[in-house]
Design an enzyme around this catalytic site. Structure first.
Site, PDB file in Angstrom:
ATOM      1  N   TYR A 148       0.842  -1.194   0.000  1.00 49.92           N
ATOM      2  CA  TYR A 148       0.000   0.000   0.000  1.00 49.92           C
ATOM      3  C   TYR A 148       0.884   1.254   0.000  1.00 49.92           C
ATOM      4  CZ  TYR A 148      -3.766   3.214   1.168  1.00 49.92           C
ATOM      5  OH  TYR A 148      -4.660   4.262   1.151  1.00 49.92           O
ATOM      6  N   HIS A 203       1.476   4.138  -3.162  1.00 48.84           N
ATOM      7  CA  HIS A 203       1.267   5.572  -2.962  1.00 48.84           C
ATOM      8  C   HIS A 203       2.560   6.356  -3.127  1.00 48.84           C
ATOM      9  CE1 HIS A 203      -2.679   4.290  -1.634  1.00 48.84           C
ATOM     10  NE2 HIS A 203      -3.050   5.547  -1.787  1.00 48.84           N
ATOM     11  N   TYR A 230      -3.541  16.056   1.110  1.00 48.59           N
ATOM     12  CA  TYR A 230      -4.094  14.710   1.302  1.00 48.59           C
ATOM     13  C   TYR A 230      -3.064  13.888   2.049  1.00 48.59           C
ATOM     14  CZ  TYR A 230      -7.212  10.850  -0.242  1.00 48.59           C
ATOM     15  OH  TYR A 230      -8.114   9.831  -0.310  1.00 48.59           O
ATOM     16  N   TRP A 276      -7.433   3.676 -10.735  1.00 48.32           N
ATOM     17  CA  TRP A 276      -6.726   3.555  -9.441  1.00 48.32           C
ATOM     18  C   TRP A 276      -7.446   2.576  -8.525  1.00 48.32           C
ATOM     19  CZ3 TRP A 276      -2.057   4.714  -7.699  1.00 48.32           C
ATOM     20  CH2 TRP A 276      -1.830   4.666  -6.325  1.00 48.32           C
ATOM     21  N   TRP A 277      -8.772   2.691  -8.459  1.00 48.93           N
ATOM     22  CA  TRP A 277      -9.534   1.763  -7.629  1.00 48.93           C
ATOM     23  C   TRP A 277      -9.303   0.324  -8.072  1.00 48.93           C
ATOM     24  CZ3 TRP A 277     -14.975   4.469  -7.687  1.00 48.93           C
ATOM     25  CH2 TRP A 277     -14.918   5.621  -6.888  1.00 48.93           C
TER      26      TRP A 277
END
Length: 108
Positions: free
Chosen positions: A18, A22, A41, A76-77
């Site tokens: 993860y 990112h 963010y 992206w999802w």
């Protein structure tokens, strides 16, 4: 500026993956976020519970809501669905949090 927060889950065996994904955020994803009013963010991991805490600052709720309908967001999802809890459309399962306290320092 509008502050938003939510909680999501990453699968225990994928904490590092993860982070890696990112760290290598696609430039077109970053551009889309900015184009839809993202000012800041941050995502934090609680490794004990596999919980992700997302904190976001945006300009406009309506503009931000449109980000979910972009092709790059859907891509992206799809990319992230194997490492975190997702809905049938591959969007992350996320619970929005209600702000109950905020304190800001005034810099002069």
């Amino acid at each position: 500026m509008i502050r938003k927060a939510s909680v999501m889950k990453v699968f225990r065996e994928h904490h590092e993956e993860y982070r890696r994904r990112h760290d290598e955020l696609w430039p077109e994803m970053e551009s889309m976020l900015k184009e839809h009013g993202m000012l800041s963010y941050s995502i934090f991991l609680d490794a004990e519970t596999d919980s992700l805490f997302a904190y976001l600052e945006i300009e406009d709720e309506e503009l931000w809501a449109k980000s979910a309908d972009t092709e790059i967001c859907r891509k992206w999802w799809d990319y992230m669905k194997d490492i975190m809890e997702t809905n049938p459309d591959n969007s992350p399962v996320a619970r929005e949090l209600k702000e109950v306290f905020h304190l800001a320092a005034c810099l002069t």
